[in-house]
Design an enzyme around this catalytic site. Structure first.
Site, PDB file in Angstrom:
ATOM      1  N   GLY A 215       0.684  -1.154  -0.036  1.00 59.80           N
ATOM      2  CA  GLY A 215       0.024  -0.051  -0.007  1.00 59.80           C
ATOM      3  C   GLY A 215       0.725   1.302  -0.035  1.00 59.80           C
ATOM      4  O   GLY A 215       1.775   1.564  -0.689  1.00 59.80           O
TER       5      GLY A 215
ATOM      6  N   ASP B  22      -4.392  -4.949  -9.035  1.00 58.89           N
ATOM      7  CA  ASP B  22      -4.591  -5.305 -10.232  1.00 58.89           C
ATOM      8  C   ASP B  22      -3.569  -4.647 -11.070  1.00 58.89           C
ATOM      9  O   ASP B  22      -2.968  -5.258 -12.206  1.00 58.89           O
ATOM     10  CB  ASP B  22      -5.813  -5.304 -10.589  1.00 58.89           C
ATOM     11  CG  ASP B  22      -6.582  -5.949  -9.603  1.00 58.89           C
ATOM     12  OD1 ASP B  22      -6.317  -6.714  -8.711  1.00 58.89           O
ATOM     13  OD2 ASP B  22      -7.848  -5.510  -9.639  1.00 58.89           O
TER      14      ASP B  22
END
Length: 322
Positions: free
Chosen positions: A225, A255
């Site tokens: 993240g 993705d």
């Protein structure tokens, strides 16, 4: 030789993204905006690869009742549609996106499937004969947890490079045997911690990624993240710092990183270039809503800005800060 890139999505979804200022549980909210996009990890990867300019085919399952949104995406982007239609409707996943970029997911049940349905997907893959295969996302009801492991083993034996982005039991089963281990694996921090049996600090994350690499996975990428990502390859391990961008939606950033890894494989990139490209794909995705990337020149500009250091130096810096 031109790569034959195929993504497989067995549990797709229509992502209904609802924008709110701040999510307050139990209260009534007025949405700033709302929109629906075709989704599912493999579909998102295919969409980003197409935006990059890579020819790609999308395989897997779609509900016949509401396939139009996916069909429009595939037509608009030139993605080859090899999805198998099943009776019923593709599920809807609700994404509650706040102004600060935080997103809360509410995922609905997916299509019910059976082994006969999977045989149809296998026949499609046989016809497509991929050289680069992306296996991504959750499994629908009716398929065993070893489905991803079986597909990985089958296509690795045929010489295809397999990129895998799956979690929990299916991930553990894929790593359980040497034949089913993918060429590239992209877990996030939580997924790797679950695999290890407990919460991992940064040193533990790097150690676990190296264990996976030593087990035969050529490249293990751990997305963190806002903390960036770890890239553990055959000869070195790097940390890429996350880029600071004005985020419109965090949906699909992981993705997009997988798409960046596929793009790097296609061009034969070294680990530094791979880390830059994958990080730039993820950062570029944050700037847009839906399974899309900014133009290629924007992604290349972002890749140049990525700060890279050795993973060991990154872990040491974390310890010093503590």
């Amino acid at each position: 030789m031109t790569e034959r890139i195929v993504t497989v999505t067995l549990n797709p979804a229509i992502d209904l993204t609802v924008g709110v200022d701040v999510l307050r549980p139990g209260e009534t909210h007025r949405a700033r905006a709302a929109g629906s996009n075709p989704g599912g990890k493999g579909v998102n990867v295919a969409s980003c690869l197409s935006d990059w300019g890579a020819p790609v085919t999308a395989a897997g399952f779609l509900g016949a009742e509401n396939a139009a949104l996916f069909e429009s995406l595939f037509t608009d982007k030139g993605i080859k549609d090899a999805m198998t239609r099943l009776p019923g409707a593709t599920r809807v996943n609700i994404k509650l996106a706040e102004r600060d970029g935080r997103t809360t997911d509410v995922n609905l049940p997916g299509l019910s499937t059976a082994q006969d349905d999977l045989a149809g997907v296998r026949a499609v893959l046989e016809r497509l004969s991929p050289s680069l295969l992306v296996l991504a996302g959750s499994l629908p009801e009716g398929l065993p947890g070893g489905t991803w492991a079986d597909l990985s083993a089958e296509w690795r034996a045929r010489g295809a490079r397999v990129i895998m982005d799956v979690s929990e039991g299916p991930l553990a089963l894929a790593l359980a045997g040497p034949r089913s281990r993918p060429h590239v694996l992209k877990p996030n921090r939580d997924e790797l911690s679950i695999l290890a049996g407990g919460a991992l600090d940064d040193i533990g994350l790097l150690r676990q990624a190296r264990l996976i690499r030593a087990g035969g996975v050529a490249l293990t990428v751990v997305s963190l993240g806002a903390g960036g990502a770890l890239f553990v390859g055959p000869d070195e391990a790097l940390h890429a710092e996350a880029l600071q961008v004005d985020a419109l939606s965090s949906v699909g950033a992981g993705d997009a990183m997988v798409a960046g890894l596929a793009a790097a494989l296609v061009e034969g990139a070294d680990l530094d270039r791979t880390a830059r490209l994958a990080t730039a794909f993820a950062a570029g995705k944050l700037r847009v809503v839906g399974p899309h990337l900014p133009p290629r020149e924007v992604i290349e500009g972002l890749a140049e800005q990525v700060k890279i250091k050795s993973a060991d130096a990154w872990v040491g810096a974390q310890d010093d800060a503590a």
